[in-house]
Design a protein around this motif. Structure first.
Motif, PDB file in Angstrom:
ATOM      1  N   ASN A   1       0.809  -1.221   0.000  1.00  0.00           N
ATOM      2  CA  ASN A   1       0.000   0.000   0.000  1.00  0.00           C
ATOM      3  C   ASN A   1       0.845   1.275   0.000  1.00  0.00           C
ATOM      4  O   ASN A   1       0.290   2.367   0.028  1.00  0.00           O
ATOM      5  CB  ASN A   1      -0.967  -0.001   1.186  1.00  0.00           C
ATOM      6  CG  ASN A   1      -0.263  -0.263   2.509  1.00  0.00           C
ATOM      7  OD1 ASN A   1       0.641  -1.085   2.589  1.00  0.00           O
ATOM      8  ND2 ASN A   1      -0.674   0.427   3.550  1.00  0.00           N
ATOM      9  N   TYR A   2       2.144   1.176  -0.052  1.00  0.00           N
ATOM     10  CA  TYR A   2       3.012   2.350  -0.153  1.00  0.00           C
ATOM     11  C   TYR A   2       3.932   2.189  -1.361  1.00  0.00           C
ATOM     12  O   TYR A   2       3.598   2.596  -2.459  1.00  0.00           O
ATOM     13  CB  TYR A   2       3.835   2.564   1.129  1.00  0.00           C
ATOM     14  CG  TYR A   2       2.975   2.969   2.305  1.00  0.00           C
ATOM     15  CD1 TYR A   2       2.450   4.253   2.388  1.00  0.00           C
ATOM     16  CD2 TYR A   2       2.684   2.070   3.314  1.00  0.00           C
ATOM     17  CE1 TYR A   2       1.654   4.630   3.453  1.00  0.00           C
ATOM     18  CE2 TYR A   2       1.891   2.441   4.390  1.00  0.00           C
ATOM     19  CZ  TYR A   2       1.380   3.722   4.453  1.00  0.00           C
ATOM     20  OH  TYR A   2       0.599   4.084   5.509  1.00  0.00           O
ATOM     21  N   CYS A   3       5.092   1.612  -1.151  1.00  0.00           N
ATOM     22  CA  CYS A   3       6.118   1.539  -2.191  1.00  0.00           C
ATOM     23  C   CYS A   3       5.660   0.790  -3.437  1.00  0.00           C
ATOM     24  O   CYS A   3       5.824   1.274  -4.555  1.00  0.00           O
ATOM     25  CB  CYS A   3       7.373   0.856  -1.641  1.00  0.00           C
ATOM     26  SG  CYS A   3       8.001   1.619  -0.149  1.00  0.00           S
ATOM     27  N   CYS A   4       5.101  -0.383  -3.260  1.00  0.00           N
ATOM     28  CA  CYS A   4       4.718  -1.204  -4.405  1.00  0.00           C
ATOM     29  C   CYS A   4       3.583  -0.565  -5.196  1.00  0.00           C
ATOM     30  O   CYS A   4       3.625  -0.502  -6.426  1.00  0.00           O
ATOM     31  CB  CYS A   4       4.321  -2.610  -3.952  1.00  0.00           C
ATOM     32  SG  CYS A   4       5.657  -3.504  -3.142  1.00  0.00           S
TER      33      CYS A   4
ATOM     34  N   THR B   1       1.975  -6.112   3.184  1.00  0.00           N
ATOM     35  CA  THR B   1       1.789  -4.866   3.928  1.00  0.00           C
ATOM     36  C   THR B   1       2.154  -5.086   5.392  1.00  0.00           C
ATOM     37  O   THR B   1       2.337  -6.220   5.827  1.00  0.00           O
ATOM     38  CB  THR B   1       0.317  -4.391   3.877  1.00  0.00           C
ATOM     39  OG1 THR B   1      -0.488  -5.333   4.569  1.00  0.00           O
ATOM     40  CG2 THR B   1      -0.179  -4.239   2.454  1.00  0.00           C
ATOM     41  N   ASP B   2       2.204  -3.992   6.128  1.00  0.00           N
ATOM     42  CA  ASP B   2       2.440  -4.107   7.561  1.00  0.00           C
ATOM     43  C   ASP B   2       1.124  -4.277   8.313  1.00  0.00           C
ATOM     44  O   ASP B   2       1.099  -4.443   9.516  1.00  0.00           O
ATOM     45  CB  ASP B   2       3.208  -2.894   8.093  1.00  0.00           C
ATOM     46  CG  ASP B   2       2.491  -1.582   7.818  1.00  0.00           C
ATOM     47  OD1 ASP B   2       1.506  -1.570   7.059  1.00  0.00           O
ATOM     48  OD2 ASP B   2       2.934  -0.548   8.355  1.00  0.00           O
ATOM     49  N   ASP B   3       0.022  -4.228   7.565  1.00  0.00           N
ATOM     50  CA  ASP B   3      -1.313  -4.406   8.123  1.00  0.00           C
ATOM     51  C   ASP B   3      -2.113  -5.228   7.111  1.00  0.00           C
ATOM     52  O   ASP B   3      -2.505  -4.725   6.063  1.00  0.00           O
ATOM     53  CB  ASP B   3      -1.976  -3.044   8.347  1.00  0.00           C
ATOM     54  CG  ASP B   3      -3.385  -3.131   8.908  1.00  0.00           C
ATOM     55  OD1 ASP B   3      -3.972  -4.245   8.924  1.00  0.00           O
ATOM     56  OD2 ASP B   3      -3.912  -2.087   9.314  1.00  0.00           O
ATOM     57  N   GLU B   4      -2.312  -6.507   7.420  1.00  0.00           N
ATOM     58  CA  GLU B   4      -2.943  -7.440   6.480  1.00  0.00           C
ATOM     59  C   GLU B   4      -4.278  -6.940   5.923  1.00  0.00           C
ATOM     60  O   GLU B   4      -4.650  -7.250   4.800  1.00  0.00           O
ATOM     61  CB  GLU B   4      -3.124  -8.795   7.170  1.00  0.00           C
ATOM     62  CG  GLU B   4      -3.428  -9.924   6.222  1.00  0.00           C
ATOM     63  CD  GLU B   4      -3.436 -11.266   6.942  1.00  0.00           C
ATOM     64  OE1 GLU B   4      -4.371 -12.038   6.688  1.00  0.00           O
ATOM     65  OE2 GLU B   4      -2.515 -11.519   7.736  1.00  0.00           O
ATOM     66  N   SER B   5      -4.977  -6.123   6.694  1.00  0.00           N
ATOM     67  CA  SER B   5      -6.284  -5.634   6.238  1.00  0.00           C
ATOM     68  C   SER B   5      -6.161  -4.644   5.082  1.00  0.00           C
ATOM     69  O   SER B   5      -7.157  -4.304   4.442  1.00  0.00           O
ATOM     70  CB  SER B   5      -7.037  -4.963   7.398  1.00  0.00           C
ATOM     71  OG  SER B   5      -6.408  -3.748   7.767  1.00  0.00           O
ATOM     72  N   ARG B   6      -4.952  -4.200   4.762  1.00  0.00           N
ATOM     73  CA  ARG B   6      -4.753  -3.230   3.674  1.00  0.00           C
ATOM     74  C   ARG B   6      -4.331  -3.871   2.362  1.00  0.00           C
ATOM     75  O   ARG B   6      -4.335  -3.215   1.323  1.00  0.00           O
ATOM     76  CB  ARG B   6      -3.717  -2.195   4.092  1.00  0.00           C
ATOM     77  CG  ARG B   6      -4.206  -1.372   5.256  1.00  0.00           C
ATOM     78  CD  ARG B   6      -3.212  -0.351   5.656  1.00  0.00           C
ATOM     79  NE  ARG B   6      -3.760   0.386   6.808  1.00  0.00           N
ATOM     80  CZ  ARG B   6      -3.231   1.462   7.283  1.00  0.00           C
ATOM     81  NH1 ARG B   6      -2.149   1.967   6.745  1.00  0.00           N
ATOM     82  NH2 ARG B   6      -3.769   2.056   8.322  1.00  0.00           N
ATOM     83  N   GLN B   7      -3.962  -5.137   2.378  1.00  0.00           N
ATOM     84  CA  GLN B   7      -3.476  -5.817   1.166  1.00  0.00           C
ATOM     85  C   GLN B   7      -4.555  -5.885   0.085  1.00  0.00           C
ATOM     86  O   GLN B   7      -4.360  -5.408  -1.026  1.00  0.00           O
ATOM     87  CB  GLN B   7      -2.965  -7.221   1.520  1.00  0.00           C
ATOM     88  CG  GLN B   7      -2.469  -8.022   0.334  1.00  0.00           C
ATOM     89  CD  GLN B   7      -1.092  -7.629  -0.151  1.00  0.00           C
ATOM     90  OE1 GLN B   7      -0.449  -6.744   0.409  1.00  0.00           O
ATOM     91  NE2 GLN B   7      -0.632  -8.273  -1.189  1.00  0.00           N
ATOM     92  N   GLU B   8      -5.677  -6.501   0.396  1.00  0.00           N
ATOM     93  CA  GLU B   8      -6.711  -6.712  -0.627  1.00  0.00           C
ATOM     94  C   GLU B   8      -7.314  -5.398  -1.139  1.00  0.00           C
ATOM     95  O   GLU B   8      -7.527  -5.269  -2.352  1.00  0.00           O
ATOM     96  CB  GLU B   8      -7.796  -7.664  -0.131  1.00  0.00           C
ATOM     97  CG  GLU B   8      -8.709  -8.166  -1.239  1.00  0.00           C
ATOM     98  CD  GLU B   8      -7.982  -8.774  -2.431  1.00  0.00           C
ATOM     99  OE1 GLU B   8      -8.375  -8.447  -3.580  1.00  0.00           O
ATOM    100  OE2 GLU B   8      -7.041  -9.566  -2.259  1.00  0.00           O
TER     101      GLU B   8
END
Length: 122
Positions: free
Chosen positions: A50-53, A76-83
């Motif tokens: 959710n940032y660099c990639c 991500t550093d927070d799994e809820s932000r990946q999808e």
């Protein structure tokens, strides 16, 4: 979107004395122009999705590249932000695939020569 193909090869690094490409991400090179012209996709992997990639995928898209984003080779550093980030990228910035799907497409685009074998990625 084809990935690779017959005759695909790695190019040597561009040598530009005095130019710090890491510090100036806006630098355009002959390699970049060749990749866009040949429709060579940018394959994005790494952290943080959710940032660099995600930023890398958007910038590559804005520069005219075809973008392939590895769904299971980013994190991500927070799994809820990946999808949610993958969903945004799917809407128009990138073709989102698993590592296996990327590898399968690369293999299909460049079959082993008759009587020979392909070099396999580790």
């Amino acid at each position: 979107m084809p990935l690779g193909g017959r005759g695909a090869r790695l190019r040597p690094p561009v040598q530009q004395p005095g130019l710090d490409q890491a510090a100036d991400r806006r630098v355009e090179t002959a390699v970049a122009e060749d990749c866009r012209a040949a429709a060579v996709p940018v394959i994005v992997t790494g952290t943080l999705t959710n940032y660099c990639c995600g930023t890398t995928a958007r910038q590559a898209y804005e520069r005219g590249y075809q973008v392939v984003f590895g769904a299971d080779v980013t994190a991500t550093d927070d799994e809820s932000r990946q999808e949610p980030e993958l969903a945004v990228l799917r809407k128009g910035f990138a073709l989102v695939l698993t590592a296996k799907e990327i590898a399968d497409r690369l293999k299909a685009a460049d079959p082993a020569p008759e009587g020979g074998s392909r070099v396999r990625a580790a």
